[in-house]
Design a protein around this motif. Sequence first.
Motif, PDB file in Angstrom:
ATOM      1  N   THR A  36     -31.731  -2.977  31.554  1.00  0.00           N
ATOM      2  CA  THR A  36     -30.417  -3.586  31.572  1.00  0.00           C
ATOM      3  C   THR A  36     -30.192  -4.500  32.851  1.00  0.00           C
ATOM      4  OG1 THR A  36     -29.323  -1.951  33.096  1.00  0.00           O
ATOM      5  CG2 THR A  36     -29.401  -1.725  30.609  1.00  0.00           C
ATOM      6  N   ASP A  37     -29.456  -5.758  32.660  1.00  0.00           N
ATOM      7  CA  ASP A  37     -29.228  -6.463  33.884  1.00  0.00           C
ATOM      8  C   ASP A  37     -28.189  -7.203  33.362  1.00  0.00           C
ATOM      9  OD1 ASP A  37     -29.333  -8.024  36.422  1.00  0.00           O
ATOM     10  OD2 ASP A  37     -31.376  -7.177  36.190  1.00  0.00           O
ATOM     11  N   LEU A  38     -27.665  -8.245  34.022  1.00  0.00           N
ATOM     12  CA  LEU A  38     -26.785  -9.316  34.071  1.00  0.00           C
ATOM     13  C   LEU A  38     -26.994 -10.278  32.942  1.00  0.00           C
ATOM     14  CD1 LEU A  38     -25.574 -10.095  37.470  1.00  0.00           C
ATOM     15  CD2 LEU A  38     -24.420  -8.402  36.025  1.00  0.00           C
ATOM     16  N   PRO A  39     -26.083 -10.825  32.051  1.00  0.00           N
ATOM     17  CA  PRO A  39     -26.440 -11.422  30.889  1.00  0.00           C
ATOM     18  C   PRO A  39     -27.408 -12.747  31.245  1.00  0.00           C
ATOM     19  CG  PRO A  39     -24.031 -10.922  30.798  1.00  0.00           C
ATOM     20  CD  PRO A  39     -24.748 -10.515  32.160  1.00  0.00           C
ATOM     21  N   ASP A  40     -27.273 -13.323  32.505  1.00  0.00           N
ATOM     22  CA  ASP A  40     -28.056 -14.607  32.676  1.00  0.00           C
ATOM     23  C   ASP A  40     -29.608 -14.091  33.192  1.00  0.00           C
ATOM     24  OD1 ASP A  40     -27.490 -13.565  35.354  1.00  0.00           O
ATOM     25  OD2 ASP A  40     -27.175 -15.402  36.324  1.00  0.00           O
ATOM     26  N   ILE A  41     -29.911 -13.002  33.187  1.00  0.00           N
ATOM     27  CA  ILE A  41     -31.160 -12.331  33.727  1.00  0.00           C
ATOM     28  C   ILE A  41     -31.986 -12.172  32.114  1.00  0.00           C
ATOM     29  CG2 ILE A  41     -32.189 -10.582  34.888  1.00  0.00           C
ATOM     30  CD1 ILE A  41     -31.088 -12.448  36.641  1.00  0.00           C
ATOM     31  N   SER A  62     -36.328 -10.150  28.640  1.00  0.00           N
ATOM     32  CA  SER A  62     -36.807 -10.024  27.350  1.00  0.00           C
ATOM     33  C   SER A  62     -38.325 -10.521  27.057  1.00  0.00           C
ATOM     34  CB  SER A  62     -35.979 -10.661  26.391  1.00  0.00           C
ATOM     35  OG  SER A  62     -34.722 -10.058  26.451  1.00  0.00           O
ATOM     36  N   PHE A  63     -38.546 -11.760  27.814  1.00  0.00           N
ATOM     37  CA  PHE A  63     -39.634 -12.508  27.776  1.00  0.00           C
ATOM     38  C   PHE A  63     -40.855 -11.639  28.148  1.00  0.00           C
ATOM     39  CE2 PHE A  63     -43.054 -15.072  29.849  1.00  0.00           C
ATOM     40  CZ  PHE A  63     -43.579 -15.875  28.574  1.00  0.00           C
ATOM     41  N   ASN A  64     -40.738 -11.211  29.379  1.00  0.00           N
ATOM     42  CA  ASN A  64     -41.599 -10.146  30.318  1.00  0.00           C
ATOM     43  C   ASN A  64     -41.996  -8.923  29.359  1.00  0.00           C
ATOM     44  OD1 ASN A  64     -42.370 -12.081  32.224  1.00  0.00           O
ATOM     45  ND2 ASN A  64     -40.493 -11.466  33.409  1.00  0.00           N
ATOM     46  N   LEU A  65     -40.959  -8.466  28.837  1.00  0.00           N
ATOM     47  CA  LEU A  65     -41.053  -7.086  28.048  1.00  0.00           C
ATOM     48  C   LEU A  65     -42.023  -7.215  26.979  1.00  0.00           C
ATOM     49  CD1 LEU A  65     -37.508  -5.526  28.541  1.00  0.00           C
ATOM     50  CD2 LEU A  65     -39.666  -4.566  29.368  1.00  0.00           C
ATOM     51  N   ARG A  66     -41.580  -8.294  26.173  1.00  0.00           N
ATOM     52  CA  ARG A  66     -42.514  -8.718  24.907  1.00  0.00           C
ATOM     53  C   ARG A  66     -43.809  -8.875  25.095  1.00  0.00           C
ATOM     54  NH1 ARG A  66     -38.148 -11.723  23.509  1.00  0.00           N
ATOM     55  NH2 ARG A  66     -39.426 -13.774  24.173  1.00  0.00           N
ATOM     56  N   ARG A  67     -44.184  -9.631  26.229  1.00  0.00           N
ATOM     57  CA  ARG A  67     -45.522 -10.304  26.270  1.00  0.00           C
ATOM     58  C   ARG A  67     -46.342  -9.150  26.872  1.00  0.00           C
ATOM     59  NH1 ARG A  67     -45.783 -14.510  31.449  1.00  0.00           N
ATOM     60  NH2 ARG A  67     -47.836 -14.536  30.419  1.00  0.00           N
ATOM     61  N   ASN A  68     -45.845  -7.971  27.509  1.00  0.00           N
ATOM     62  CA  ASN A  68     -46.705  -7.018  28.224  1.00  0.00           C
ATOM     63  C   ASN A  68     -46.551  -5.621  27.446  1.00  0.00           C
ATOM     64  OD1 ASN A  68     -47.651  -8.251  30.882  1.00  0.00           O
ATOM     65  ND2 ASN A  68     -45.567  -8.608  30.886  1.00  0.00           N
ATOM     66  N   THR A  69     -45.861  -5.442  26.562  1.00  0.00           N
ATOM     67  CA  THR A  69     -45.639  -4.309  25.714  1.00  0.00           C
ATOM     68  C   THR A  69     -46.099  -4.425  24.323  1.00  0.00           C
ATOM     69  OG1 THR A  69     -43.413  -4.308  24.998  1.00  0.00           O
ATOM     70  CG2 THR A  69     -43.936  -3.488  27.391  1.00  0.00           C
ATOM     71  N   LYS A  70     -45.932  -5.655  23.594  1.00  0.00           N
ATOM     72  CA  LYS A  70     -46.305  -5.667  22.369  1.00  0.00           C
ATOM     73  C   LYS A  70     -47.877  -5.199  21.764  1.00  0.00           C
ATOM     74  CE  LYS A  70     -46.627  -8.905  18.463  1.00  0.00           C
ATOM     75  NZ  LYS A  70     -45.896 -10.284  18.050  1.00  0.00           N
ATOM     76  N   GLY A  71     -47.991  -4.298  21.103  1.00  0.00           N
ATOM     77  CA  GLY A  71     -49.218  -3.673  20.867  1.00  0.00           C
ATOM     78  C   GLY A  71     -49.639  -2.657  21.765  1.00  0.00           C
ATOM     79  N   ARG A  72     -48.814  -2.412  22.790  1.00  0.00           N
ATOM     80  CA  ARG A  72     -49.348  -1.571  23.850  1.00  0.00           C
ATOM     81  C   ARG A  72     -48.616  -0.145  23.902  1.00  0.00           C
ATOM     82  NH1 ARG A  72     -50.224  -5.533  29.115  1.00  0.00           N
ATOM     83  NH2 ARG A  72     -51.941  -6.497  28.480  1.00  0.00           N
ATOM     84  N   SER A  73     -47.522  -0.383  23.616  1.00  0.00           N
ATOM     85  CA  SER A  73     -46.456   0.745  24.142  1.00  0.00           C
ATOM     86  C   SER A  73     -46.047   1.459  22.717  1.00  0.00           C
ATOM     87  CB  SER A  73     -45.108   0.124  24.623  1.00  0.00           C
ATOM     88  OG  SER A  73     -44.645  -0.739  23.814  1.00  0.00           O
ATOM     89  N   ARG A  74     -45.919   2.611  22.998  1.00  0.00           N
ATOM     90  CA  ARG A  74     -45.356   3.764  21.778  1.00  0.00           C
ATOM     91  C   ARG A  74     -43.903   3.415  21.345  1.00  0.00           C
ATOM     92  NH1 ARG A  74     -47.049   8.959  21.104  1.00  0.00           N
ATOM     93  NH2 ARG A  74     -45.827  10.534  20.075  1.00  0.00           N
ATOM     94  N   TYR A  75     -42.990   2.777  22.354  1.00  0.00           N
ATOM     95  CA  TYR A  75     -41.747   2.374  21.578  1.00  0.00           C
ATOM     96  C   TYR A  75     -41.484   0.972  21.950  1.00  0.00           C
ATOM     97  CZ  TYR A  75     -41.164   7.362  21.261  1.00  0.00           C
ATOM     98  OH  TYR A  75     -41.135   8.718  20.954  1.00  0.00           O
ATOM     99  N   ILE A  76     -41.078   0.221  21.268  1.00  0.00           N
ATOM    100  CA  ILE A  76     -40.420  -1.230  21.760  1.00  0.00           C
ATOM    101  C   ILE A  76     -39.389  -1.057  22.580  1.00  0.00           C
ATOM    102  CG2 ILE A  76     -39.473  -3.468  20.753  1.00  0.00           C
ATOM    103  CD1 ILE A  76     -40.959  -2.827  17.917  1.00  0.00           C
TER     104      ILE A  76
END
Length: 234
Positions: free
Chosen positions: A109-114, A119-133
């Motif tokens: 969680t963070d402020l809307p403008d963040i 989201s970009f960093n989470l997607r690029r670093n967890t896709k296909g790597r993490s147990r949960y999205i």
Amino acid sequence: MYLMSCAEALTDQDMMTREGLDRRNVWEPSVYYPLGKESFHFVGHEVNIRESTDSYGALIWPGAIALCQFLENNQQQMNLMDKAVLELGAGTGLLSIVASLLGAWVTATDLPDILSNLSFNLRRNTKGRSRYIPQVAALSWGQELERDFPFPSYRYDYVFAADVVYHHDFLEELLSTMLHFCRPGSGTTLLWANKIRFPSDLRFAEYFKSRFNTTLLVEAPQENVWIYKATAKE
């Protein structure tokens, strides 16, 4: 209780700005800082973070790195596998990414403008790597918590907060948000990591300890970073 004079506030803001522009690696030789991108190696993965100097929330700060290292090095003590984790002030998402790689179900969680960069960093670093999205949600400290995150519908095993105490005017709202998610009987554990920079940080820490049962997990005097584990007092 946390009010500062205008002169003090400007001095603290200048210090934060200088720190953001003059970051250097004091933790691990494997961490390097090319312009606009920071790369780390955690939990057997390279983690690439896109950041921006436009906002404090779009930079990586020492508390986040310290807590990531603690979680990686203490996986038996802090087993995140299949645990529900909420991060307050997730910023660039480094801590949420590491928690996801350790098997947690994460809401960052963070402020809307963040949120776009987060989201970009989470997607690029967890896709296909993490147990949960990992999930991303807007959260303004102290605002509409009962409406947007009612208890017990939103109950978490852990709440993480890294370098959320610095030069800003929302420390009371931050504490009320911590208490909302870590209320007595919830079973929620709070991990708070912070570099202590200003007298207001120390005042917040004392008030924090008056409201929570706290254990100091890490104290790094050279970097002036503390990591606390806390649960709400009855």
